[in-house]
Design a protein around this motif. Structure first.
Motif, PDB file in Angstrom:
ATOM      1  N   SER A 143       0.835  -1.192   0.000  1.00  0.00           N
ATOM      2  CA  SER A 143       0.000   0.000   0.000  1.00  0.00           C
ATOM      3  C   SER A 143       0.874   1.248   0.000  1.00  0.00           C
ATOM      4  N   SER A 144       0.328   2.311  -0.530  1.00  0.00           N
ATOM      5  CA  SER A 144       1.021   3.597  -0.504  1.00  0.00           C
ATOM      6  C   SER A 144       0.772   4.349   0.810  1.00  0.00           C
ATOM      7  N   PHE A 145       0.051   3.755   1.743  1.00  0.00           N
ATOM      8  CA  PHE A 145      -0.344   4.449   2.967  1.00  0.00           C
ATOM      9  C   PHE A 145       0.842   5.035   3.729  1.00  0.00           C
ATOM     10  N   ARG A 146       1.885   4.252   3.943  1.00  0.00           N
ATOM     11  CA  ARG A 146       3.030   4.743   4.728  1.00  0.00           C
ATOM     12  C   ARG A 146       3.717   5.934   4.051  1.00  0.00           C
ATOM     13  N   ARG A 147       3.694   5.988   2.742  1.00  0.00           N
ATOM     14  CA  ARG A 147       4.240   7.149   2.019  1.00  0.00           C
ATOM     15  C   ARG A 147       3.419   8.400   2.330  1.00  0.00           C
ATOM     16  N   PHE A 148       2.095   8.244   2.423  1.00  0.00           N
ATOM     17  CA  PHE A 148       1.232   9.373   2.753  1.00  0.00           C
ATOM     18  C   PHE A 148       1.382   9.778   4.215  1.00  0.00           C
ATOM     19  N   VAL A 149       1.653   8.819   5.111  1.00  0.00           N
ATOM     20  CA  VAL A 149       1.939   9.150   6.515  1.00  0.00           C
ATOM     21  C   VAL A 149       3.234   9.953   6.578  1.00  0.00           C
ATOM     22  N   ALA A 150       4.261   9.488   5.875  1.00  0.00           N
ATOM     23  CA  ALA A 150       5.557  10.185   5.871  1.00  0.00           C
ATOM     24  C   ALA A 150       5.421  11.603   5.320  1.00  0.00           C
ATOM     25  N   GLY A 151       4.486  11.799   4.404  1.00  0.00           N
ATOM     26  CA  GLY A 151       4.251  13.125   3.835  1.00  0.00           C
ATOM     27  C   GLY A 151       3.329  13.991   4.682  1.00  0.00           C
ATOM     28  N   GLY A 152       2.887  13.462   5.822  1.00  0.00           N
ATOM     29  CA  GLY A 152       2.040  14.228   6.731  1.00  0.00           C
ATOM     30  C   GLY A 152       0.574  14.291   6.338  1.00  0.00           C
ATOM     31  N   GLU A 153       0.157  13.448   5.397  1.00  0.00           N
ATOM     32  CA  GLU A 153      -1.222  13.500   4.928  1.00  0.00           C
ATOM     33  C   GLU A 153      -2.174  12.606   5.716  1.00  0.00           C
TER      34      GLU A 153
END
Length: 171
Positions: A143-153
């Motif tokens: 999932s791309s979820f962790r990338r969005f967490v890292a981006g603060g989203e």
């Protein structure tokens, strides 16, 4: 038969759902997830697009793409991805010579605005929890979820099991 027509908007942003043939759990095998990633990479090199968000579950995947300005041909890209991936698989062949890897069609939705984008992004990231595959989007490996967490989203705890989707707290 329905009179379904796809919407092709040059430079458009789209949500997709693609399902395996007879819902086979081919992506339960990590090697097949790696093959799928390679198919995406190969097609993006030939026909560029931005893979904004994605989740791969055992028998289907969801993703959001942003197409380049002046280009609306997501169908050709999906055909190329499916073909590239299928060539790497040893599987049964149907009477029409097609491999039994993918359902023949896919679902597409043109993202209309920021709220529509956010709804589909949430849908993608919550999907593994919805299907009972994990208790948190952060724990699903494909999932791309962790990338969005890292981006603060998203906060890391967003979408944990037991939290109704309407109650998600983005703060």
């Amino acid at each position: 038969m329905s009179d379904y027509r796809r919407v092709y908007i040059p430079g458009g942003c789209y949500f997709f759902t693609v399902v395996t043939y007879r819902r086979q759990a081919i992506f339960a095998d990590e090697r097949n997830v790696a093959r799928l990633r390679q198919a995406f990479k190969a097609v993006k090199a030939k026909r560029p697009f931005e893979l904004t968000a994605a989740v791969v579950l055992p028998d289907h995947l969801h993703c959001i793409w942003q197409l380049p300005e002046g280009d609306a041909n997501y169908s050709a890209r999906w055909q190329m991805i499916k073909t590239d991936f299928s060539r790497s698989m040893t599987t049964e062949v149907k009477a029409d010579a097609a491999k039994t890897v993918w359902q023949p069609r896919f679902f597409e939705h043109c993202i209309r605005d920021e709220a529509d984008f956010q709804r589909h992004l949430d849908y993608i990231h919550y999907n593994p929890v919805k299907h009972g595959l994990t208790d948190s989007p952060a724990n699903w490996p494909h999932s791309s979820f962790r990338r969005f967490v890292a981006g603060g989203e998203y906060p890391l705890h967003w979408g944990n099991a037991g939290v109704a989707s309407a109650d998600f707290d983005r703060e």
